[in-house]
Design a protein around this motif. Structure first.
Motif, PDB file in Angstrom:
ATOM      1  N   PHE A  55     -11.724  -4.153   1.429  1.00 54.00           N
ATOM      2  CA  PHE A  55     -11.905  -3.418   0.200  1.00 54.00           C
ATOM      3  C   PHE A  55     -12.776  -4.302  -0.527  1.00 54.00           C
ATOM      4  O   PHE A  55     -13.145  -3.010  -1.481  1.00 54.00           O
ATOM      5  N   ASP A  56     -13.127  -5.026  -0.315  1.00 58.09           N
ATOM      6  CA  ASP A  56     -14.681  -5.740  -0.982  1.00 58.09           C
ATOM      7  C   ASP A  56     -15.433  -4.723  -0.286  1.00 58.09           C
ATOM      8  O   ASP A  56     -16.545  -4.528  -1.529  1.00 58.09           O
ATOM      9  N   ASN A  57     -14.952  -4.332   0.377  1.00 63.63           N
ATOM     10  CA  ASN A  57     -16.878  -3.468   1.215  1.00 63.63           C
ATOM     11  C   ASN A  57     -16.848  -1.968   1.785  1.00 63.63           C
ATOM     12  O   ASN A  57     -17.414  -1.406   2.595  1.00 63.63           O
ATOM     13  N   ILE A 104      -7.327   1.474  -4.363  1.00 65.54           N
ATOM     14  CA  ILE A 104      -6.073   0.117  -3.905  1.00 65.54           C
ATOM     15  C   ILE A 104      -4.726   0.267  -4.515  1.00 65.54           C
ATOM     16  O   ILE A 104      -3.779  -0.078  -4.324  1.00 65.54           O
ATOM     17  N   LYS A 105      -5.694   0.242  -5.570  1.00 68.85           N
ATOM     18  CA  LYS A 105      -4.247   0.006  -7.291  1.00 68.85           C
ATOM     19  C   LYS A 105      -3.588   0.985  -7.431  1.00 68.85           C
ATOM     20  O   LYS A 105      -2.441   0.417  -8.109  1.00 68.85           O
ATOM     21  N   THR A 106      -3.510   2.357  -7.010  1.00 73.94           N
ATOM     22  CA  THR A 106      -3.186   3.353  -7.124  1.00 73.94           C
ATOM     23  C   THR A 106      -1.582   3.186  -5.988  1.00 73.94           C
ATOM     24  O   THR A 106      -2.251   3.256  -5.106  1.00 73.94           O
ATOM     25  N   ASN A 107      -0.131   3.171  -6.515  1.00 79.31           N
ATOM     26  CA  ASN A 107       0.609   3.425  -5.389  1.00 79.31           C
ATOM     27  C   ASN A 107       1.158   4.800  -4.573  1.00 79.31           C
ATOM     28  O   ASN A 107       1.909   5.150  -3.514  1.00 79.31           O
ATOM     29  N   THR A 108       0.194   5.803  -5.087  1.00 79.35           N
ATOM     30  CA  THR A 108       0.546   7.320  -4.175  1.00 79.35           C
ATOM     31  C   THR A 108       0.204   7.231  -3.800  1.00 79.35           C
ATOM     32  O   THR A 108      -0.901   6.828  -3.095  1.00 79.35           O
ATOM     33  N   GLU A 109       1.040   8.189  -2.460  1.00 80.37           N
ATOM     34  CA  GLU A 109       0.256   8.028  -0.846  1.00 80.37           C
ATOM     35  C   GLU A 109      -1.012   8.991  -1.091  1.00 80.37           C
ATOM     36  O   GLU A 109      -1.010  10.045  -2.014  1.00 80.37           O
ATOM     37  N   GLN A 110      -1.246   8.581  -0.302  1.00 81.91           N
ATOM     38  CA  GLN A 110      -3.516   9.399  -0.538  1.00 81.91           C
ATOM     39  C   GLN A 110      -3.721   9.827   1.034  1.00 81.91           C
ATOM     40  O   GLN A 110      -3.637   8.807   2.045  1.00 81.91           O
ATOM     41  N   THR A 132      -3.482   9.025   6.565  1.00 79.25           N
ATOM     42  CA  THR A 132      -2.383   8.783   5.036  1.00 79.25           C
ATOM     43  C   THR A 132      -2.406   7.497   4.741  1.00 79.25           C
ATOM     44  O   THR A 132      -2.786   6.927   5.733  1.00 79.25           O
ATOM     45  N   ILE A 133      -2.708   7.386   3.881  1.00 80.28           N
ATOM     46  CA  ILE A 133      -2.928   5.597   3.334  1.00 80.28           C
ATOM     47  C   ILE A 133      -1.061   5.225   1.933  1.00 80.28           C
ATOM     48  O   ILE A 133      -1.693   5.951   1.356  1.00 80.28           O
ATOM     49  N   ILE A 134      -0.748   4.622   3.013  1.00 77.82           N
ATOM     50  CA  ILE A 134       0.979   3.775   1.979  1.00 77.82           C
ATOM     51  C   ILE A 134       0.986   3.257   1.312  1.00 77.82           C
ATOM     52  O   ILE A 134       0.773   1.972   2.127  1.00 77.82           O
ATOM     53  N   SER A 136       3.291  -0.224   0.292  1.00 80.82           N
ATOM     54  CA  SER A 136       4.466  -0.573   0.746  1.00 80.82           C
ATOM     55  C   SER A 136       4.432  -1.583  -0.592  1.00 80.82           C
ATOM     56  O   SER A 136       3.040  -2.741  -0.939  1.00 80.82           O
ATOM     57  N   LYS A 137       5.849  -2.241  -0.588  1.00 79.58           N
ATOM     58  CA  LYS A 137       6.066  -3.423  -0.906  1.00 79.58           C
ATOM     59  C   LYS A 137       5.099  -4.602  -0.563  1.00 79.58           C
ATOM     60  O   LYS A 137       4.730  -6.010  -0.815  1.00 79.58           O
ATOM     61  N   LYS A 138       5.015  -4.498   0.594  1.00 81.00           N
ATOM     62  CA  LYS A 138       4.508  -6.039   1.682  1.00 81.00           C
ATOM     63  C   LYS A 138       2.684  -5.504   1.562  1.00 81.00           C
ATOM     64  O   LYS A 138       1.894  -6.111   1.673  1.00 81.00           O
ATOM     65  N   GLY A 139       2.676  -4.526   1.994  1.00 80.56           N
ATOM     66  CA  GLY A 139       1.430  -4.202   2.153  1.00 80.56           C
ATOM     67  C   GLY A 139       0.704  -2.990   2.091  1.00 80.56           C
ATOM     68  O   GLY A 139       0.843  -1.712   1.025  1.00 80.56           O
ATOM     69  N   ILE A 140      -0.209  -2.604   3.371  1.00 81.65           N
ATOM     70  CA  ILE A 140      -0.381  -1.124   3.296  1.00 81.65           C
ATOM     71  C   ILE A 140      -0.215  -0.411   5.368  1.00 81.65           C
ATOM     72  O   ILE A 140      -0.491  -1.139   5.761  1.00 81.65           O
ATOM     73  N   GLU A 141       0.081   0.769   4.798  1.00 83.06           N
ATOM     74  CA  GLU A 141       0.237   1.156   6.128  1.00 83.06           C
ATOM     75  C   GLU A 141      -0.790   2.967   6.535  1.00 83.06           C
ATOM     76  O   GLU A 141      -0.428   3.136   4.961  1.00 83.06           O
ATOM     77  N   LEU A 142      -0.998   2.674   7.111  1.00 85.77           N
ATOM     78  CA  LEU A 142      -2.071   3.807   8.034  1.00 85.77           C
ATOM     79  C   LEU A 142      -1.415   4.445   8.816  1.00 85.77           C
ATOM     80  O   LEU A 142      -1.128   3.811  10.114  1.00 85.77           O
ATOM     81  N   VAL A 143      -1.390   6.062   8.600  1.00 88.13           N
ATOM     82  CA  VAL A 143      -0.572   6.668   9.946  1.00 88.13           C
ATOM     83  C   VAL A 143      -1.661   8.499  10.134  1.00 88.13           C
ATOM     84  O   VAL A 143      -2.440   8.847   8.981  1.00 88.13           O
ATOM     85  N   GLY A 144      -2.098   8.355  11.079  1.00 86.33           N
ATOM     86  CA  GLY A 144      -2.583   9.649  11.131  1.00 86.33           C
ATOM     87  C   GLY A 144      -2.709  10.496  12.753  1.00 86.33           C
ATOM     88  O   GLY A 144      -2.557   9.379  13.698  1.00 86.33           O
TER      89      GLY A 144
END
Lengths: 183, 142
Positions: A55-57, A104-110, A132-134, A136-144
């Motif tokens: 996310f830095d780049n 990254i700061k938002t918790n809503t699905e994008q 779609t980026i979700i 979660s508590k542990k990390g991040i999920e990407l589906v598409g």
């Protein structure tokens, strides 16, 4: 004493800010492709896809071993690797893309378009992938999912098998990322 | 004329039968029965791949290998049962995707337990990947 507390407070703010992870890794990402043709439907799944998000780049990178795709029939696996993908010569498929407008700061699905370059069978193509980026508590999920035109990657299908393999293949993916500490 | 077509039909049917028989044999013969080409530690395997992926691929890709190491993680991601063995560094390991017949052995396993796993090596990303893997749980005195 007040100055000391102020200094400690400012330092703690920086520490909290820096503790948010900006790199995430998925070592067991899942990529599935589907070929729907008149003679037969083919499905293959790879459960060991590697992906790193920075996310830095605002970058995402994906790498997968073509030999790690699993088919229902071993003979399909053999044809896929030896004749179509030629995985001895082109063992990996990769994708490098840009995470535009992802917060990254938002918790809503994008749902965002990830634009980048996919490389299969030694051929690179520019592509936009609706993802779609979700968070979660542990990390991040990407589906598409997205479509690929087989001909675009110089994959040669013998004429006798042209009705067995679709000209356009559907690809679905699901990556579950955890924070990645680079050693 | 009829005899010629009859002969062609017999040849085609024989070829078709042969193809289905070959497919059946390939699909039903699994590597559990086969001996591994090599036995190697997970740490050394990941180190070899990290140092020289090309050479390691020439040695191990598409071969049945037996890897021994300690269990770093047991994963159920993607509805799969996977054991990850500790590698030469924290950054890498050996991802062993288990054959479905091995699932019942998982409840005997613990993190940091030493174990042997046999599977087909597919290559390396940040971890070495073994598919169609079988567990050989070490006895306590081994």
């Amino acid at each position: 004493m007040n100055k000391l507390f102020s200094l400690l407070f400012i330092l703690s703010v920086f520490l909290i800010k820096d503790s948010t992870p900006n790199q995430f890794i998925a070592r067991q990402g899942q990529v599935t492709f589907f070929s729907y043709a008149s003679v037969e439907n083919i499905e293959a799944k790879n459960n060991q896809v590697l992906s790193i998000i920075d996310f830095d780049n605002d970058k995402i990178a994906v790498s997968m071993l073509m030999r790690a795709f699993v088919f229902k029939k071993d003979l399909m696996h053999e044809h896929f690797n030896e004749s179509y993908i030629e995985s001895d010569i082109y063992p990996k498929a990769t994708f490098e893309g840009s995470l535009e407008n992802f917060d990254i700061k938002t918790n809503t699905e994008q749902t965002q378009l990830i634009n980048g370059t996919i490389t299969i069978h030694g051929i690179s193509k520019e592509i936009g992938i609706k993802t779609t980026i979700i968070k979660s508590k542990k990390g991040i999920e990407l589906v598409g999912e997205f479509n690929l035109i087989v001909n675009d990657f110089d994959i040669k299908i013998p004429p006798i098998l042209s009705n067995n393999i679709a000209k356009v293949v559907l690809v679905k993916f699901n990556f579950q990322y955890l924070p990645y500490e680079i050693n | 004329m009829f005899k010629k077509y009859k002969l062609l039909l017999i040849i085609n049917l024989t070829l078709l039968l042969g193809y289905f028989l070959y497919s059946f044999l390939v699909d039903n013969y699994n590597n559990k029965q086969l001996s591994p080409k090599v036995t190697i530690s997970a740490k050394y395997l990941t180190y070899l791949y990290f140092s020289n992926e090309k050479t390691a691929n020439e040695l191990y890709v598409n071969k049945i290998i037996k890897v021994y190491g300690t269990i770093k993680e047991i994963s159920y991601l993607n509805d799969r049962n996977t054991i990850i063995l500790a590698g030469h560094s924290n950054a890498s390991g050996v991802i062993c995707d288990l054959n479905k017949t091995e699932f019942t052995k998982l409840n005997q396993l613990k993190i940091n337990q030493p174990i042997y796993i046999k599977g087909i090596c597919k290559g390396y990303l940040k971890d070495v990947i073994l598919l169609n893997s079988y567990i050989d749980i070490l006895k306590n005195n081994e």
